[in-house]
Design an enzyme around this catalytic site. Structure first.
Site, PDB file in Angstrom:
ATOM      1  N   SER A  15       5.695 -98.315 -14.617  1.00 56.41           N
ATOM      2  CA  SER A  15       6.599 -99.498 -14.948  1.00 56.41           C
ATOM      3  C   SER A  15       5.824-100.875 -14.850  1.00 56.41           C
ATOM      4  O   SER A  15       4.838-100.890 -13.899  1.00 56.41           O
ATOM      5  CB  SER A  15       7.912 -99.559 -14.021  1.00 56.41           C
ATOM      6  OG  SER A  15       8.572-100.672 -14.226  1.00 56.41           O
ATOM      7  N   TYR A  28      12.782 -99.474  -6.023  1.00 55.52           N
ATOM      8  CA  TYR A  28      12.193 -98.894  -7.399  1.00 55.52           C
ATOM      9  C   TYR A  28      10.564 -99.824  -7.407  1.00 55.52           C
ATOM     10  O   TYR A  28       9.794 -98.928  -7.750  1.00 55.52           O
ATOM     11  CB  TYR A  28      12.833 -99.703  -8.450  1.00 55.52           C
ATOM     12  CG  TYR A  28      12.530 -99.238  -9.853  1.00 55.52           C
ATOM     13  CD1 TYR A  28      12.555 -98.160 -10.178  1.00 55.52           C
ATOM     14  CD2 TYR A  28      11.592-100.112 -10.619  1.00 55.52           C
ATOM     15  CE1 TYR A  28      12.243 -97.793 -11.493  1.00 55.52           C
ATOM     16  CE2 TYR A  28      11.160 -99.804 -11.538  1.00 55.52           C
ATOM     17  CZ  TYR A  28      11.251 -98.372 -12.296  1.00 55.52           C
ATOM     18  OH  TYR A  28      10.939 -98.192 -13.617  1.00 55.52           O
TER      19      TYR A  28
END
Length: 164
Positions: A15, A28
């Site tokens: 990501s 996250y």
């Protein structure tokens, strides 16, 4: 199998939040930073083996990510008991909004094209950036001193929360 045949590819989606951090995304971001470290280590351990480890760095992609995040939020966060109640209200609005999550959102095919490139390249890169934010934040992280990058990331976080 890869060692026996003398070649192979290990490709993993990471990501843009494996490159930089944004406020209120700690768990996250931590998971993606861990993945980045694991793949950097794996790539070094596989050097010379013919097996390549690559990361795909997406950014905003039109998927069910927001809907899934909203479901997790509902099951884990009590916004009424939090000092960040107003931030959570904005978060809910962003997670439940129809349409693109952010500027420069791409369709999943853009990610698939990068995966295909990582699989087919004779000399695969360690990282394949997909979206404009992924390219931009990777460059900013290399170019800016830490405090300057923090100021940029705080502005991005404030913009996302409607406080620009």
């Amino acid at each position: 199998v890869m060692r026996t045949q003398g070649y192979g590819r290990i490709v993993q989606n990471s990501s843009v939040l494996g490159l930089i951090a944004l406020p209120f995304r700690g768990a996250y971001t931590a998971s993606k930073y861990a993945l980045e470290g694991l793949y950097d280590t794996l790539r070094l351990e596989l050097a010379g083996s013919g097996i390549h480890a690559c990361l795909i760095e997406p950014g905003p992609v039109a998927t069910r990510f927001r809907a899934n995040s909203y479901g997790a939020y509902l099951g884990t966060i009590d916004p009424e008991a939090s000092v960040h109640r107003s931030t959570y209200e904005t978060l809910v609005a962003r997670l439940t909004r129809e349409g693109a999550a952010a500027p420069f959102t791409v369709d999943p095919d853009a990610v698939a094209r990068k995966v295909l490139r990582a699989l087919q390249s004779p000399r695969p890169k360690p990282r394949y950036y997909v979206t404009v934010p992924a390219y931009a934040f990777a460059a900013l992280k290399r170019l800016l001193p830490g405090r300057a990058l923090d100021r940029v990331l705080l502005q991005v976080g404030a913009f996302e929360r409607g406080r620009s």
